[in-house]
Design an enzyme around this catalytic site. Structure first.
Site, PDB file in Angstrom:
ATOM      1  N   GLU A 111      38.881  33.586  34.616  1.00  0.00           N
ATOM      2  CA  GLU A 111      39.122  32.802  35.840  1.00  0.00           C
ATOM      3  C   GLU A 111      37.825  32.537  36.578  1.00  0.00           C
ATOM      4  OE1 GLU A 111      39.828  32.122  40.165  1.00  0.00           O
ATOM      5  OE2 GLU A 111      38.784  33.805  39.237  1.00  0.00           O
ATOM      6  N   ASP A 161      39.521  39.318  34.940  1.00  0.00           N
ATOM      7  CA  ASP A 161      38.059  39.412  34.966  1.00  0.00           C
ATOM      8  C   ASP A 161      37.516  39.567  36.383  1.00  0.00           C
ATOM      9  OD1 ASP A 161      39.028  36.773  35.396  1.00  0.00           O
ATOM     10  OD2 ASP A 161      37.060  35.920  34.982  1.00  0.00           O
TER      11      ASP A 161
HETATM   12 ZN   LIG Z   1      39.931  36.037  42.072  1.00  0.00          ZN
END
Ligand SMILES: [Zn+2]
Length: 383
Positions: free
Chosen positions: A143, A81
């Site tokens: 993340e 992401d």
């Molecule tokens: Zn990163």
């Protein structure tokens, strides 16, 4: 082996596949377009690929690609992401890989979809029939918001590698330690009333005054009792970042909010830190039952430390020709290391370009990263 895309093509395709993570639903995008590209390429390389839905996400998956038999080996991990982008501040389309001034511009070039294209390049040039220990690749979800992808992967314990590299942009320097991050919102709910008789209400600002007094005691306790000299700020920090209470001078303040930011050093888990905040506020909670409410503002992330003198750290330092370092940003490393592997953060590009408009990867990193990855895979899986 099927025909795999050239580096610029794989890079472009990854950048063109939107995978924005945001806590706000209207900005959040599924990462499936990236997962599908990686699934195809790593399958074509002969790897076993598994796409796993991640709970508590909006239709996002982790991808685990594995090659080779037996135990141990190496995990190369990264996140699929990106952060959202600020449209007006980009000089070109963030989803179109643009070459300019010896750089590739695009959202995720450096943080960090580009890493997967470089792993693919390294694997094209390695003898896939000579692997003695397994190589695993993890492409994780979310993340940038909750780290739920890495947390779920760590909890599943489906693999047990000896070593791990997380390819976040560290300018190809091995990072063995970073602080954690916790934000908390503290709300004092009092009772409003006319200012002419303060005793008829409960003034939330006055109670918040007691709260900040206790928190400053905790701040001092953290400074005095926890220390890690590898950090430039060698103790856990607490910052009062936002306060708001009341609406008019002639009303007893009925509600006051304080937002704080805490950054623990390794050895101080978020849960322990939350407990400390609760314990320091306990006397005020007893004095004013039900008036104080504490909750995280955003998902926190744990501190991380591996062994600076460990065999993997030393080997990676030698191969990357860089001393092991500590950094001030959080990564998935504390979760990945729960697999029991020696874990380092190391990847191409600079953290200065991460989360910035006109994010880019300097093209000098392409060959250097490919060569270093080949050496690391050779040492961990082939030699
Ligand atoms: Zn990163």
């Amino acid at each position: 082996m099927k025909t795999l895309p050239e580096i610029k093509s794989s890079f472009s395709q990854l950048i063109a596949a939107p995978s924005i993570s945001a806590l706000e639903a209207e900005l959040d995008t599924s990462n499936m377009a990236v997962i599908e590209l990686l699934h195809t390429w790593f399958t074509d390389l002969g790897m076993q690929c598994q796409s796993v839905p991640v709970a508590n996400t909006r239709n996002k998956h982790n991808l685990v690609a594995s090659f080779g038999q037996g135990q141990g080996g190496l995990l190369l991990a990264g996140h699929t992401d990106t952060v959202p982008f600020d449209e007006g501040r980009w000089s070109q389309d963030p989803f179109v890989l643009t070459e300019k001034d010896n750089r590739w511009y695009g959202l995720g070039t450096c943080d960090m979809k580009g890493f997967f294209a470089l792993v693919l390049e390294a694997l094209k040039e390695l003898p896939m029939d000579k692997f003695k220990r397994p190589l695993h690749i993890l492409a994780s979800a979310d993340e940038e918001t909750t780290m739920n992808g890495a947390k779920a992967f760590a909890a599943a314990k489906s693999i047990a590698p000896d070593y791990a590299i997380i390819g976040e942009p560290t300018s190809l320097k091995p990072v063995y330690m970073h602080k954690g991050h916790l934000t908390q919102g503290i709300r004092v709910t009092g009772r409003s009333g006319h200012s002419s008789d303060p005793a008829k209400g409960l003034n939330a600002i006055e109670v918040m005054h007691l709260v900040t007094g206790q928190l400053l005691k905790l701040k001092q306790h953290l400074t005095n009792n926890y220390r890690e000299d590898a950090f430039s700020v060698p103790y856990p920090t607490m910052n009062f970042g936002h306060i708001h209470g009341g609406d008019a001078a002639n009303r007893i303040c009925g509600c006051c909010d304080l937002h704080i930011d805490l950054r623990p050093i390794p050895g101080l888990a978020l849960q322990d830190l939350e407990l400390m905040v609760a314990n320091y506020l306990e006397p005020i909670c007893s004095q004013y039952p039900g008036s104080i409410h504490v909750a995280p503002l955003y998902p926190g992330s744990e501190p991380f430390a591996d062994n600076k003198d460990g065999s993997w750290t030393q080997l990676v330092a030698e191969l990357s020709e860089s001393q092991p370092e500590v950094v001030n940003y959080a990564t998935e490393a504390p979760y990945i290391s729960q697999l029991g592997c020696q874990t380092l953060v190391l990847g191409p590009g600079s953290i200065e370009q991460a989360h910035q408009p006109d994010e880019f990867l300097d093209l000098d990193y392409i060959e250097r990263t490919k060569d270093l990855l080949k050496k690391l895979i050779y040492q961990a899986c082939i030699k």
